[in-house]
Design a protein around this motif. Structure first.
Motif, short mmCIF file in Angstrom:
data_model
loop_
_atom_site.label_atom_id
_atom_site.label_comp_id
_atom_site.label_asym_id
_atom_site.label_seq_id
_atom_site.Cartn_x
_atom_site.Cartn_y
_atom_site.Cartn_z
N VAL A 23 55.09 53.55 48.18
CA VAL A 23 55.86 53.81 46.97
C VAL A 23 55.04 54.70 46.04
O VAL A 23 53.93 54.34 45.65
N GLU A 24 55.59 55.86 45.71
CA GLU A 24 54.91 56.81 44.84
C GLU A 24 55.81 57.10 43.64
O GLU A 24 56.98 57.47 43.80
N ARG A 25 55.27 56.95 42.44
CA ARG A 25 56.03 57.18 41.21
C ARG A 25 55.52 58.41 40.48
O ARG A 25 54.32 58.59 40.35
N SER A 26 56.46 59.21 39.99
CA SER A 26 56.09 60.39 39.23
C SER A 26 57.23 60.76 38.29
O SER A 26 58.30 61.21 38.75
N ALA A 27 57.04 60.56 36.99
CA ALA A 27 57.99 60.98 35.96
C ALA A 27 59.41 60.51 36.25
O ALA A 27 60.37 61.29 36.18
N GLY A 28 59.56 59.24 36.58
CA GLY A 28 60.87 58.67 36.81
C GLY A 28 61.40 58.82 38.22
O GLY A 28 62.42 58.24 38.56
N ILE A 29 60.71 59.62 39.04
CA ILE A 29 61.12 59.80 40.44
C ILE A 29 60.26 58.90 41.31
O ILE A 29 59.03 58.94 41.24
#
Length: 271
Positions: A23-29
């Motif tokens: 699971v990778e999170r970046s600016a809401g994505i």
């Protein structure tokens, strides 16, 4: 940062094994990657258990605006774990657990309000094909294909495709491809309505994330509840057909044809 769905501190064993989901999170994505590449991201018990859980967690995450779902390695997902073929023929409780897990996966995908974009990077087969077509937008790499060969391996196609495909394509087309189990190349999947568009493999994740960013920029309540309203069509079909489909699929494991196919898998006769 890439994380697992397991609590590695509380569970030392989990720290020793690769997580089944990344699971990778970046600016809401949020990018969720099926992570059993050596097994072509087929669903074992761990992946069956973790996938609905992470989807529920993301749905409760106010910061998450869109999900990109893809597979590690050369496949999106090969579907069911072939090591389980004979186990399900002989172990009724394991089989019933698998049916419950299948139901939870379909329910999770249809009840999750956060939009999910499938980046189908390679073959999406069986449950993998079902998973892709349960997503809200489906991008397919140019060399990938879809296939649901349940019937071809002696199983009723009861865990999702028979629910969703008549809405995405047509009842006649759903019958043709589910009863024959034949592969659907990327371009044909788009023509049938099982995917939105074909993307060069090198551009797949970038295009999926760009699309996720467009959705994430929209008003979140409007996005989530519009998706939820649209999925009412599929949830109605799920209520009408999924229970019957899973019960019939469970019975398939008792047939001589299913056992013979399982024996061929165990002894290496997969081709």
């Amino acid at each position: 940062m890439t994380t697992s769905t397991n609590d590695d501190v509380a569970n030392p064993k989990a720290a020793e094994e690769p997580p089944v989901l990344l699971v990778e999170r970046s600016a809401g994505i949020v990018t969720v990657t099926l992570n059993r590449p050596d097994a072509l991201n087929s669903f074992d018990d761990d992946l069956h258990r973790e996938f609905p859980r992470i989807m529920a967690d993301l749905d409760d995450d106010d910061e998450a605006r869109a999900v990109v779902l893809t597979g590690a390695g050369r496949a999106f997902s090969a579907g069911g774990n072939t090591d389980d073929f004979l186990r399900f023929a002989d172990d009724y409780q394991a089989r019933r657990r698998a049916m419950r897990q299948g139901r939870k996966l379909v329910e999770a995908m249809l009840s999750t309000e956060i939009p999910v974009i499938a980046a189908v990077n390679g073959p999406a087969v069986g449950l993998g094909c079902t998973l892709a077509t349960l997503c809200d937008i489906v991008l397919v790499a140019d060399k990938a294909f879809l296939a649901d060969p349940h019937v071809s391996v002696g199983l009723v196609a009861g865990d999702g495709s028979a629910v969703t495909w008549p809405f995405l394509t047509s009842l006649l087309k759903a019958k043709e491809y589910l009863l024959t189990g034949k592969r659907i190349p990327a371009e044909e999947a788009v023509a049938l309505g099982l995917a939105n568009r074909v993307v060069p493999a090198a551009d797949l994740l970038g295009e999926a994330r760009a699309l996720a960013e467009q959705i994430a920029a929209q008003p979140p309540q409007a996005v989530r509840e519009t998706k939820s309203v649209l999925n009412q069509h599929l949830r109605g079909a799920m209520v009408a057909t999924l229970g019957m489909g899973l019960a019939a699929e469970s019975q398939s494991h008792d047939t001589a044809e299913y056992r013979a196919i399982g024996e061929r898998f165990v002894h290496g006769g997969k081709g």
